[in-house]
Structures are given as C-alpha cells and as structure tokens.
Design a protein around this motif. Structure first.
Motif, PDB file in Angstrom:
ATOM      1  N   LEU A   8       1.170  -1.087   0.068  1.00  0.00           N
ATOM      2  CA  LEU A   8      -0.045   0.056  -0.064  1.00  0.00           C
ATOM      3  C   LEU A   8       0.676   1.076   0.044  1.00  0.00           C
ATOM      4  CD1 LEU A   8      -2.767  -0.918   2.347  1.00  0.00           C
ATOM      5  CD2 LEU A   8      -3.067  -0.427  -0.117  1.00  0.00           C
ATOM      6  N   LEU A   9       2.005   1.101   0.789  1.00  0.00           N
ATOM      7  CA  LEU A   9       2.828   2.504   0.880  1.00  0.00           C
ATOM      8  C   LEU A   9       3.359   2.551  -0.409  1.00  0.00           C
ATOM      9  CD1 LEU A   9       4.392   2.177   4.425  1.00  0.00           C
ATOM     10  CD2 LEU A   9       2.538   3.628   3.659  1.00  0.00           C
ATOM     11  N   ILE A  74      -1.973   9.309  13.236  1.00  0.00           N
ATOM     12  CA  ILE A  74      -0.782   9.173  12.790  1.00  0.00           C
ATOM     13  C   ILE A  74       0.193   8.237  13.638  1.00  0.00           C
ATOM     14  CG2 ILE A  74       0.042  11.254  13.873  1.00  0.00           C
ATOM     15  CD1 ILE A  74       1.313  10.699  10.382  1.00  0.00           C
ATOM     16  N   THR A  75      -0.171   8.504  14.855  1.00  0.00           N
ATOM     17  CA  THR A  75       0.748   7.509  15.746  1.00  0.00           C
ATOM     18  C   THR A  75       0.492   6.078  15.405  1.00  0.00           C
ATOM     19  OG1 THR A  75       0.465   9.366  17.373  1.00  0.00           O
ATOM     20  CG2 THR A  75       1.109   7.052  18.241  1.00  0.00           C
ATOM     21  N   GLY A  76      -0.738   5.743  15.442  1.00  0.00           N
ATOM     22  CA  GLY A  76      -1.096   4.429  15.028  1.00  0.00           C
ATOM     23  C   GLY A  76      -0.507   3.949  13.570  1.00  0.00           C
ATOM     24  N   ALA A  77      -0.358   4.717  12.716  1.00  0.00           N
ATOM     25  CA  ALA A  77       0.236   4.575  11.552  1.00  0.00           C
ATOM     26  C   ALA A  77       1.540   4.213  11.509  1.00  0.00           C
ATOM     27  CB  ALA A  77      -0.210   5.631  10.520  1.00  0.00           C
ATOM     28  N   ALA A  81       3.660   0.803  10.741  1.00  0.00           N
ATOM     29  CA  ALA A  81       4.731   0.688   9.985  1.00  0.00           C
ATOM     30  C   ALA A  81       6.007   0.250  10.426  1.00  0.00           C
ATOM     31  CB  ALA A  81       5.042   2.307   9.290  1.00  0.00           C
ATOM     32  N   GLU A  82       6.198   0.608  11.720  1.00  0.00           N
ATOM     33  CA  GLU A  82       7.317   0.294  12.570  1.00  0.00           C
ATOM     34  C   GLU A  82       7.420  -1.298  12.789  1.00  0.00           C
ATOM     35  OE1 GLU A  82      10.254   1.828  16.116  1.00  0.00           O
ATOM     36  OE2 GLU A  82       7.912   2.033  16.165  1.00  0.00           O
ATOM     37  N   ALA A  89       9.618   3.601   4.495  1.00  0.00           N
ATOM     38  CA  ALA A  89       8.736   3.671   3.595  1.00  0.00           C
ATOM     39  C   ALA A  89       7.502   4.766   4.019  1.00  0.00           C
ATOM     40  CB  ALA A  89       8.095   2.430   3.046  1.00  0.00           C
ATOM     41  N   TRP A  90       7.048   4.430   5.281  1.00  0.00           N
ATOM     42  CA  TRP A  90       5.998   5.328   5.639  1.00  0.00           C
ATOM     43  C   TRP A  90       6.438   6.791   5.902  1.00  0.00           C
ATOM     44  CZ3 TRP A  90       1.203   6.393   6.379  1.00  0.00           C
ATOM     45  CH2 TRP A  90       0.778   7.148   7.317  1.00  0.00           C
ATOM     46  N   GLU A  91       7.971   6.950   6.214  1.00  0.00           N
ATOM     47  CA  GLU A  91       8.223   8.350   6.509  1.00  0.00           C
ATOM     48  C   GLU A  91       8.589   8.844   5.015  1.00  0.00           C
ATOM     49  OE1 GLU A  91      11.620   7.783   8.904  1.00  0.00           O
ATOM     50  OE2 GLU A  91      10.391   7.792  10.870  1.00  0.00           O
ATOM     51  N   GLN A  92       9.027   8.243   4.153  1.00  0.00           N
ATOM     52  CA  GLN A  92       9.254   8.789   2.698  1.00  0.00           C
ATOM     53  C   GLN A  92       7.575   8.932   2.097  1.00  0.00           C
ATOM     54  OE1 GLN A  92      10.784   6.136  -0.241  1.00  0.00           O
ATOM     55  NE2 GLN A  92      11.165   7.568  -1.565  1.00  0.00           N
ATOM     56  N   THR A  93       6.620   8.257   2.470  1.00  0.00           N
ATOM     57  CA  THR A  93       5.517   8.507   1.947  1.00  0.00           C
ATOM     58  C   THR A  93       4.970   9.941   2.737  1.00  0.00           C
ATOM     59  OG1 THR A  93       4.901   6.227   1.763  1.00  0.00           O
ATOM     60  CG2 THR A  93       2.926   7.962   2.081  1.00  0.00           C
ATOM     61  N   LEU A  94       5.157  10.056   3.778  1.00  0.00           N
ATOM     62  CA  LEU A  94       4.755  11.404   4.449  1.00  0.00           C
ATOM     63  C   LEU A  94       5.530  12.580   3.843  1.00  0.00           C
ATOM     64  CD1 LEU A  94       4.686  10.296   8.222  1.00  0.00           C
ATOM     65  CD2 LEU A  94       2.917  10.969   6.851  1.00  0.00           C
ATOM     66  N   GLU A  95       6.779  12.218   3.419  1.00  0.00           N
ATOM     67  CA  GLU A  95       7.407  13.384   3.026  1.00  0.00           C
ATOM     68  C   GLU A  95       7.046  13.610   1.646  1.00  0.00           C
ATOM     69  OE1 GLU A  95       9.907  16.342   2.167  1.00  0.00           O
ATOM     70  OE2 GLU A  95       9.760  15.602   4.106  1.00  0.00           O
ATOM     71  N   ARG A  96       6.750  12.766   0.782  1.00  0.00           N
ATOM     72  CA  ARG A  96       6.065  13.129  -0.409  1.00  0.00           C
ATOM     73  C   ARG A  96       4.550  13.796  -0.481  1.00  0.00           C
ATOM     74  NH1 ARG A  96       9.756  14.364  -3.275  1.00  0.00           N
ATOM     75  NH2 ARG A  96       8.634  13.926  -5.173  1.00  0.00           N
ATOM     76  N   THR A  97       3.924  13.336   0.685  1.00  0.00           N
ATOM     77  CA  THR A  97       2.779  13.819   0.834  1.00  0.00           C
ATOM     78  C   THR A  97       3.076  15.519   1.108  1.00  0.00           C
ATOM     79  OG1 THR A  97       1.791  11.698   1.629  1.00  0.00           O
ATOM     80  CG2 THR A  97       0.472  14.037   2.234  1.00  0.00           C
ATOM     81  N   ARG A  98       3.879  15.853   1.912  1.00  0.00           N
ATOM     82  CA  ARG A  98       4.187  17.040   2.463  1.00  0.00           C
ATOM     83  C   ARG A  98       4.526  17.848   1.088  1.00  0.00           C
ATOM     84  NH1 ARG A  98       5.489  14.712   7.359  1.00  0.00           N
ATOM     85  NH2 ARG A  98       7.687  14.517   6.571  1.00  0.00           N
TER      86      ARG A  98
END
Length: 151
Positions: A8-9, A74-77, A81-82, A89-98
């Motif tokens: 999904l990510l 966000i905390t649960g997500a 992911a962890e 991948a989760w952090e990269q998804t957040l960065e691309r979203t920003r």
C-alpha cells in the motif's frame, strides 16, 4: 500486514510521484506568460483522478490499521509501519505528501495572482470603455483628459 502495508505504501508513493509531476507541470504552465487553458484543464482532471486514487488507498490503509488493533491517526500509522518493518517507506510517503501539499499551495497562490492580474486588467478595460461610450446622438461623449479638437 508487513507485505500488504508495504505494498500500500508503495502504491501511495507511486501515486504521489505522479501527482507531484502533475503539480510541477501545472506550476510551469501557470508561470508562463500565456496560459494554456486546455492543458491546465487536462492537468486538473488528471490531478482529481490521482487524488481520488490516493484517497481510496489511504482509506484502505487506515481500515487495515484499525482492524489490526492500531490506534487511529498518525501515531497508530507509525506504530503499524514500525511493526511491519516499513517505517522508512512510511516516512518517505509522509515526506512526498508534504511535498505535494507544498506544491499545491504554491500553485494556488499562482492562480490567485493570475486572477488578481486578470481582474485589474478587466477593471482597466471597463474604465477605458466607459470613457469612450457613444451618446444617444451617436457622438462620442465627453472624455476627460483628451484634447477637444472641435474648436
């Protein structure tokens, strides 16, 4: 969950990359001296489709997250992911979203600037047209600031 979350990510990142490319194309078009309205309309339609796909993927991710017992938000997500070994991948998804959000904001500002410029131009044309209207007799009405050559 690790395989499905990672997948999904990956899907979200792919869709975000496409959205970012569309936003960058839109920004370049908005910055051009002459606006290509049809191309902008086409990009808007593609953006809308991409956003709908992203929303569907995100909704699915959130449902899986909740179903597996992780907290909503966000905390649960991040915890999910962890635990699934895909935190990067989760952090990269957040960065691309920003990044997509930043570009979309910039494009919105460019659109507002264009609209403001267009309104000023229309106001100027309207004012100029009022000064050169013909009267009921077919003669040009009084025009302030112009020489009267009928003397």
């Amino acid at each position: 969950m690790s395989t499905s979350l990672a997948k999904l990510l990956q899907e979200q990142q792919h869709r975000l990359e496409t959205l970012i490319e569309l936003l960058e194309r839109e920004r370049h078009l908005l910055a051009d001296a002459e606006i290509d309205g049809q191309t902008l309309a086409d990009i808007a339609q593609l953006k809308r489709a991409r956003l709908e796909e992203l929303e569907a993927t995100e909704t699915l991710r959130q449902r899986i997250q909740t179903r597996l017992g992780y907290a909503a938000g966000i905390t649960g997500a991040r915890d999910a992911a962890e635990d699934a070994n895909c935190l990067a991948a989760w952090e990269q998804t957040l960065e691309r979203t920003r990044e997509a959000e930043r570009l979309n904001g910039t494009n919105g500002q460019l659109i507002q600037l264009r609209m403001s410029q267009n309104q000023r131009l229309l106001d100027f044309i309207h004012d100029a047209a009022e000064k050169t209207l013909y009267g009921a007799s077919g003669q040009v009405g009084a025009q302030s600031g112009r020489l009267n050559t009928s003397v």
